[in-house]
Scaffold this active site. Structure first.
Site, PDB file in Angstrom:
ATOM      1  N   LEU A 189       0.820  -1.212   0.000  1.00  0.00           N
ATOM      2  CA  LEU A 189       0.000   0.000   0.000  1.00  0.00           C
ATOM      3  C   LEU A 189       0.856   1.265   0.000  1.00  0.00           C
ATOM      4  CD1 LEU A 189      -2.775  -0.923   2.606  1.00  0.00           C
ATOM      5  CD2 LEU A 189      -2.895  -1.052   0.114  1.00  0.00           C
ATOM      6  N   SER A 190       2.167   1.117   0.052  1.00  0.00           N
ATOM      7  CA  SER A 190       3.039   2.296   0.125  1.00  0.00           C
ATOM      8  C   SER A 190       2.905   3.233  -1.075  1.00  0.00           C
ATOM      9  CB  SER A 190       4.495   1.868   0.301  1.00  0.00           C
ATOM     10  OG  SER A 190       4.687   1.295   1.573  1.00  0.00           O
ATOM     11  N   THR A 199      11.924  -2.958   1.553  1.00  0.00           N
ATOM     12  CA  THR A 199      11.101  -3.908   2.297  1.00  0.00           C
ATOM     13  C   THR A 199      11.652  -5.319   2.121  1.00  0.00           C
ATOM     14  OG1 THR A 199       8.814  -4.563   2.764  1.00  0.00           O
ATOM     15  CG2 THR A 199       9.398  -4.224   0.442  1.00  0.00           C
ATOM     16  N   LYS A 240      16.005  -5.559   3.779  1.00  0.00           N
ATOM     17  CA  LYS A 240      16.318  -4.546   4.792  1.00  0.00           C
ATOM     18  C   LYS A 240      17.707  -4.699   5.402  1.00  0.00           C
ATOM     19  CE  LYS A 240      11.589  -3.436   6.192  1.00  0.00           C
ATOM     20  NZ  LYS A 240      10.676  -3.245   7.330  1.00  0.00           N
ATOM     21  N   GLY A 276       9.363 -13.154  16.309  1.00  0.00           N
ATOM     22  CA  GLY A 276      10.117 -12.917  15.088  1.00  0.00           C
ATOM     23  C   GLY A 276      11.477 -12.315  15.396  1.00  0.00           C
ATOM     24  N   GLY A 310      14.199  -8.130  10.097  1.00  0.00           N
ATOM     25  CA  GLY A 310      14.506  -6.709  10.075  1.00  0.00           C
ATOM     26  C   GLY A 310      13.540  -5.863  10.879  1.00  0.00           C
ATOM     27  N   GLU A 321      18.295 -19.389  16.799  1.00  0.00           N
ATOM     28  CA  GLU A 321      19.641 -18.854  16.594  1.00  0.00           C
ATOM     29  C   GLU A 321      19.595 -17.404  16.126  1.00  0.00           C
ATOM     30  OE1 GLU A 321      19.529 -23.178  16.409  1.00  0.00           O
ATOM     31  OE2 GLU A 321      18.472 -21.644  15.223  1.00  0.00           O
ATOM     32  N   ARG A 322      18.604 -17.093  15.292  1.00  0.00           N
ATOM     33  CA  ARG A 322      18.489 -15.712  14.794  1.00  0.00           C
ATOM     34  C   ARG A 322      18.083 -14.771  15.928  1.00  0.00           C
ATOM     35  NH1 ARG A 322      15.854 -13.359   9.475  1.00  0.00           N
ATOM     36  NH2 ARG A 322      17.305 -11.636   9.235  1.00  0.00           N
ATOM     37  N   TYR A 359      -0.682  -6.108   8.213  1.00  0.00           N
ATOM     38  CA  TYR A 359      -1.835  -5.220   8.042  1.00  0.00           C
ATOM     39  C   TYR A 359      -2.819  -5.704   6.987  1.00  0.00           C
ATOM     40  CZ  TYR A 359       0.835  -3.165   4.133  1.00  0.00           C
ATOM     41  OH  TYR A 359       1.547  -2.961   2.972  1.00  0.00           O
TER      42      TYR A 359
END
Length: 295
Positions: A22-23, A68, A72, A132, A135, A160-161, A230
């Site tokens: 939507l950007s 995006t 990122k 999560g 980025g 790990e992340r 969203y």
């Protein structure tokens, strides 16, 4: 309506995929409302083409860009300069072309904090759980930590992340979060004790709308629950939280306020937030009465 002329400047969205974004709608409405001679276009850039895309931005004189998923973090080595906040986060979502110098910024963190402020939530001293470790998670984790959040818990499908992100926070002199594998039973007590539970994963995003990162019975009444997804406006994650008596915030709010901050970086002007909000909510079929917190 924007009248495209030979002098019209260009702003890009770089991602893969970008068709859902939507950007372009939001920023083109903002440019028109603010009298900016700019147009915003989305470009589907595969990871192997990222360096070439940035060379194109510079060669064609683009004013700037948004970045995006999945670029990122990967984009940073290709930039000429990186703002200290973005460098500390390790992720860039906005680029400004300053005399052929591509400088990276991160407006996700500031946009996220503004969305909390507008909703009425102060993170200082609070307990937060972040689902999560990508980025967006990096941006909100650093934002919450620097805003004085009392404690952070990170949960990711690949722990790990999340451990790497926890180390980055500790390395910046910020409190190191506790790390879990997403969905582990041991997380339940952390979620129940949290003041804010935040989903930064893509679970529940259209078209996989039946997915949710947590079972709703882990929520308790009075919590704040935020989903960066969203589309749909109310995910299964948020719907379950609302039924449990939680106050919910849609990802549309962060999209709005990170976009407003990017607008200011590109133009030097204050963003027409009311126009941007209205356009976004009309696009999602929602009312335009302001941020979606609590509704």
């Amino acid at each position: 309506m924007i009248q495209v002329k030979a002098s019209t400047g260009l702003v890009a969205l770089l991602g893969h995929p970008v068709q859902h974004s939507l950007s372009p709608l939001m920023h083109n409405a903002a440019f028109a409302a603010g009298g900016q001679n700019l147009v915003y276009l989305a470009f589907d850039v595969k990871p192997g083409d990222l360096a070439a895309a940035l060379a194109g931005l510079k060669a064609l004189g683009f004013r700037g860009a948004n970045v995006t998923v999945p670029h990122k973090e990967a984009i940073i080595p290709y930039l000429d300069a990186v703002d200290p906040v973005a460098a500390r986060i390790g992720a860039v979502n906005t680029i400004v072309n300053e005399d052929r110098c591509l400088k990276g910024y991160n407006t996700d963190g500031s946009g996220f904090l503004r969305s909390l402020e507008e909703a009425g939530f102060d993170p200082a001293g609070k307990r937060a759980v972040i689902l999560g470790a990508g980025g967006a998670a990096r941006a909100v984790a650093f934002a919450l930590a620097t805003a004085g959040c009392g404690s952070l818990v990170l949960a990711n499908r690949t722990p790990e992340r999340a451990t790497e992100l926890a180390g980055a926070l500790a390395g910046a002199g910020l409190p190191a979060p506790v790390v879990y594998r997403l969905g582990d039973a041991g997380m339940r007590s952390e979620v129940e004790a949290a003041d804010l539970v935040l989903n930064t994963t893509s679970l529940g995003m259209w078209p996989r709308v039946e997915e949710t990162p947590l079972p709703p019975d882990w929520f308790r009444p009075g919590q704040w629950v935020y989903d960066l997804v969203y589309n749909p406006l109310e995910t299964k994650f948020l719907a379950g939280a609302r039924r449990r008596g939680c106050r919910v915030i849609s990802g549309l709010d962060m999209l709005l306020y990170q976009g407003a901050a990017a607008f200011t970086l590109w133009t030097g002007r204050e963003a027409p937030v009311a126009v941007m909000d209205r356009v976004l909510r009309e696009a999602m079929g929602a009312s335009s009465g302001g941020p979606a917190a609590g509704r």
